[in-house]
Design an enzyme around this catalytic site. Sequence first.
Site, PDB file in Angstrom:
ATOM      1  N   CYS A  84      68.444 -32.357 -35.339  1.00  0.00           N
ATOM      2  CA  CYS A  84      67.564 -32.490 -34.169  1.00  0.00           C
ATOM      3  C   CYS A  84      68.299 -32.297 -32.838  1.00  0.00           C
ATOM      4  CB  CYS A  84      66.825 -33.821 -34.195  1.00  0.00           C
ATOM      5  SG  CYS A  84      67.872 -35.281 -34.282  1.00  0.00           S
ATOM      6  N   ASP A 281      59.281 -31.994 -29.440  1.00  0.00           N
ATOM      7  CA  ASP A 281      59.880 -32.705 -30.567  1.00  0.00           C
ATOM      8  C   ASP A 281      60.339 -31.724 -31.639  1.00  0.00           C
ATOM      9  OD1 ASP A 281      60.609 -34.462 -32.536  1.00  0.00           O
ATOM     10  OD2 ASP A 281      58.743 -35.601 -32.537  1.00  0.00           O
ATOM     11  N   HIS A 283      61.332 -32.489 -34.589  1.00  0.00           N
ATOM     12  CA  HIS A 283      61.170 -33.072 -35.922  1.00  0.00           C
ATOM     13  C   HIS A 283      59.885 -32.600 -36.608  1.00  0.00           C
ATOM     14  CE1 HIS A 283      63.798 -35.826 -33.643  1.00  0.00           C
ATOM     15  NE2 HIS A 283      64.399 -35.998 -34.807  1.00  0.00           N
TER      16      HIS A 283
END
Length: 388
Positions: A84, A281, A283
Amino acid sequence: MRRLQERLLGHRWYTAANASSGSEIWVLGLCYKVSADTGNEALSAQAYEEFLLDFTSRVWITYRKAGFESLGQTKLTSDVGWGCMLRSGQMLLAQALVCHDLGRSWRRDPGQPCSREYLQILQSFGDSESCPFSIHNLLEAGSPFGLAAGSWLGPYALCRTLEALAKADKNQSQKIGGERALPFAVYVVSGEAEGERGGAPVLCVEDVASLCSKWGEPTEEWSPLLLLVPLVLGLDKVNPRYLPSLRATFTFPQSLGIAGGKPGASTYLVGVQDDQAIYLDPHETQQVVPVTPDNLEVDTGSYHCSVARRLPLDSIDPSLAIGFYCRDRGEFDDLCARSSELARQSNGAPMFTVAEKSAPPKAADSSKLDMEESVPKESSSEDDWQML
């Protein structure tokens, strides 16, 4: 599960209704005036649509699988669960390339064929060794800083990795006589002892000028610049004294946002409204999408996010990296002026400072004494982070 966690932790996404709860949304140096005044519904709706178009045009890079080239001897074929921060760094770097090649005003139009310049940017972040800014090449450039496939890294190591990648790219282009994949210099602002002693790091104008003049071609006076500022702004959370300055960086026209975000789960912060940060994001696990500049009809939807999520700015991880892009000397001087003014308004707690010249190094045999004398006998918990 991720969206359930967002609900439990208070992380939400923007709609036209909740975006109008504040007066301004700042996204990478651009302001969108969304007002709750009853007489400005049409103006607020237009501002929201412009904000959303800007947000959805930012390059979104996430976890990938299925088509992911294996990472060296590890045989890993995905970065799910550990990549990430690398993905956040890729997004920040992609924004710098967009500003350089397409301009800050560029917007994606899904109804039109893609431009070659835009596709070249996406291709450079593909998941194979042939792509200059792939995770594969980031891991190789960052190996001296402890990067390894399957392990997490911090913002400071990320910044040094991007710096090393830029130097390797320049050396390679000079060796083979080709064009550089990275068209700008990279400078990392850090404090003493490679940023490990805490305190406000110093942006040295003399060092940047030397780097940019050497980086460019002989006919160029000044190379474009990617400037990175890794910071530790607290222990478990960001010290509240730094929140106004942190928020203000999104108003700088040179802003590339922040690689950081949630504790232990990096995100890419691109904007702010009042006390809320807006972020992309990484993820989200998606399949690899091959992109080439020759296929103008390729679907690049997986590189853009239509959901603008937000979280309280005071809840982000105190370890982060701020990015800025300066096209020329004038933009760099403007960044220095804005940063100096921000430091003056910080009530004695600047995130970083600006100096014309580097401070002379301290004598090696007195460094330990200097450190011991600089640490107060008793310190409040609010200032303990400065001892990191």
